[in-house]
Design an enzyme around this catalytic site. Structure first.
Site, PDB file in Angstrom:
ATOM      1  N   ASP A   1       0.462  -4.243   5.835  1.00 49.75           N
ATOM      2  CA  ASP A   1      -0.228  -3.700   7.017  1.00 49.75           C
ATOM      3  C   ASP A   1      -1.686  -4.123   6.970  1.00 49.75           C
ATOM      4  OD1 ASP A   1       2.166  -2.462   7.379  1.00 49.75           O
ATOM      5  OD2 ASP A   1       1.377  -0.405   7.419  1.00 49.75           O
TER       6      ASP A   1
ATOM      7  N   HIS B   1       0.857  -1.190   0.000  1.00 49.15           N
ATOM      8  CA  HIS B   1       0.000   0.000   0.000  1.00 49.15           C
ATOM      9  C   HIS B   1       0.894   1.240   0.000  1.00 49.15           C
ATOM     10  CE1 HIS B   1       0.988  -0.562   4.205  1.00 49.15           C
ATOM     11  NE2 HIS B   1       0.451   0.592   4.548  1.00 49.15           N
TER      12      HIS B   1
ATOM     13  N   HIS C   1       1.369   3.896   1.938  1.00 46.66           N
ATOM     14  CA  HIS C   1       1.810   4.672   3.083  1.00 46.66           C
ATOM     15  C   HIS C   1       3.327   4.825   2.948  1.00 46.66           C
ATOM     16  CE1 HIS C   1      -1.795   3.979   6.010  1.00 46.66           C
ATOM     17  NE2 HIS C   1      -1.854   5.166   5.435  1.00 46.66           N
TER      18      HIS C   1
ATOM     19  N   HIS D   1       6.943  -5.254  11.043  1.00 44.29           N
ATOM     20  CA  HIS D   1       6.264  -3.964  11.190  1.00 44.29           C
ATOM     21  C   HIS D   1       6.101  -3.649  12.678  1.00 44.29           C
ATOM     22  CE1 HIS D   1       3.410  -0.649  10.390  1.00 44.29           C
ATOM     23  NE2 HIS D   1       3.923  -0.653   9.185  1.00 44.29           N
TER      24      HIS D   1
ATOM     25  N   ASP E   1       5.930   4.611   4.663  1.00 35.88           N
ATOM     26  CA  ASP E   1       6.907   3.641   5.185  1.00 35.88           C
ATOM     27  C   ASP E   1       7.017   2.381   4.325  1.00 35.88           C
ATOM     28  OD1 ASP E   1       4.244   3.313   6.228  1.00 35.88           O
ATOM     29  OD2 ASP E   1       4.981   1.806   7.626  1.00 35.88           O
ATOM     30  N   HIS E   2       6.229   2.309   3.239  1.00 33.90           N
ATOM     31  CA  HIS E   2       6.272   1.115   2.393  1.00 33.90           C
ATOM     32  C   HIS E   2       6.785   1.371   0.978  1.00 33.90           C
ATOM     33  CE1 HIS E   2       4.120  -1.547   5.263  1.00 33.90           C
ATOM     34  NE2 HIS E   2       3.840  -0.359   5.763  1.00 33.90           N
TER      35      HIS E   2
ATOM     36  N   HIS F   1      -6.713  -2.577   5.791  1.00 34.72           N
ATOM     37  CA  HIS F   1      -5.931  -1.484   6.353  1.00 34.72           C
ATOM     38  C   HIS F   1      -6.739  -0.208   6.164  1.00 34.72           C
ATOM     39  CE1 HIS F   1      -2.391   0.199   8.021  1.00 34.72           C
ATOM     40  NE2 HIS F   1      -1.868   0.690   6.921  1.00 34.72           N
TER      41      HIS F   1
END
Ligand SMILES: [Zn+2]
Ligand SMILES: [Zn+2]
Length: 305
Positions: free
Chosen positions: A208, A61, A63, A266, A65-66, A138
């Site tokens: 996530d 996804h 976000h 994570h 941090d990915h 998520h």
């Protein structure tokens, strides 16, 4: 070889010992990334994975941090003379993000980048394996992934082959490759000398998510489940609200699915100094569990016959 290299095991915030999400699979020297958080290319250097054999990136996804590691990685590979195309798969938005990565800053892209949007259930065919997109739960459009190897040929029964009059050598190899051969004017079929097909290995990456049915179903009998475990059980309410999972929830899912091994990743920055609460909550329910650490590597073995 099916090797998993944990390049980033942190949660939303990077910490001094955890990078944001990135899990690399090395399957017969083909490299595949599941997520590519900031700093992934340097983690690849530290883990000595190489870069040029990277065939594809599967983003769970969008976000930060990915995916923030993608632009830098693309540019480094271009600088190093990569020619082979790179595939970027992900949920809705993947095509737009891929166009952005390609236009990020001033540089000459020397290879092709293809952004491909997937829906739950979509399948990407690889060499002797497939990767299926999984519905996850998520706070924004998201996917998990199941890497499923094709079954392997059964064992070759040499005694039987010799009995059937086949001389050891090239005819053996032909039968092992699934090609019928003729000896003494008699046709011998591969199934006459080969045992039943043996299962390949299955690795699930959740991205996530809250614990959910589609990940549970895909994980049934899986060799390895790599799951979001942002929090210990004490943070259950916040896990629910932020659409992540707790140690106890993931352990229960792993137990129900009958996975062989569970890797928790994570990990929230609140556990920087001590992951014990996470480990304790999960071990109560599922014994074969490991809290992933950056640069940890594990081999996924074939299951015993
Ligand atoms: Zn995240
Ligand atoms: Zn997220």
């Amino acid at each position: 070889m099916l090797r998993i290299i944990f390049l980033g095991t942190g949660g939303y915030l990077p910490t001094r010992n955890r990078n944001p999400s990135a899990v690399m699979v090395n399957r017969e020297r083909e490299l595949i990334l599941f997520d590519c958080g900031e700093g992934t290319q340097q983690q690849m250097m530290r883990a000595k994975t190489g870069m040029m054999s990277l065939s594809s990136i599967f983003v769970s996804h969008f976000h930060a941090d990915h995916f923030l590691g993608i632009p830098g990685l693309i540019q480094t590979m271009s600088f190093m003379g990569r020619k082979e195309p790179l595939m970027i798969y992900g949920p809705e938005g993947t095509r737009e993000f891929t166009e952005l990565f390609k236009a990020f800053g001033y540089f000459n892209l020397k290879y092709e980048i293809r952004g491909i949007q997937l829906k739950p259930g979509d399948v990407v065919e690889g060499k002797d394996y497939l990767i299926r997109a999984l519905k996850t739960e998520h706070s924004i459009p998201s996917l998990g992934y199941a890497l499923v190897e094709n079954p392997r040929p059964g064992r070759f029964n040499m005694e039987k082959a010799v009995k059937l009059g086949i001389p050891p050598g090239p005819l053996f190899a032909k039968l092992q490759r699934g090609i019928p051969v003729e000896v003494n004017e008699k046709l011998v079929k591969p199934e006459d000398v080969m045992g039943v097909l043996r299962p390949g290995r299955t690795v699930i990456y959740s991205g996530d998510t809250r614990p959910c049915d589609s990940v549970l179903e895909a994980s049934r009998d899986a060799d390895l489940l790599i799951h979001d475990c942002s929090f210990a059980d004490e943070m259950a309410d916040w896990a629910e609200e932020s659409r992540h999972s707790t140690a106890g929830e993931v352990a229960a899912l792993a137990k129900e699915a009958g996975v062989r091994k569970l890797l928790l990743t994570h990990i929230s920055s609140r556990y920087t100094d001590d992951v014990e609460p996470i480990l304790t909550d999960s071990k109560k329910i599922f014994e074969n569990v490991i809290v992933a650490e950056d640069l940890m590597e594990i081999e996924v073995p074939y299951r015993p016959e």
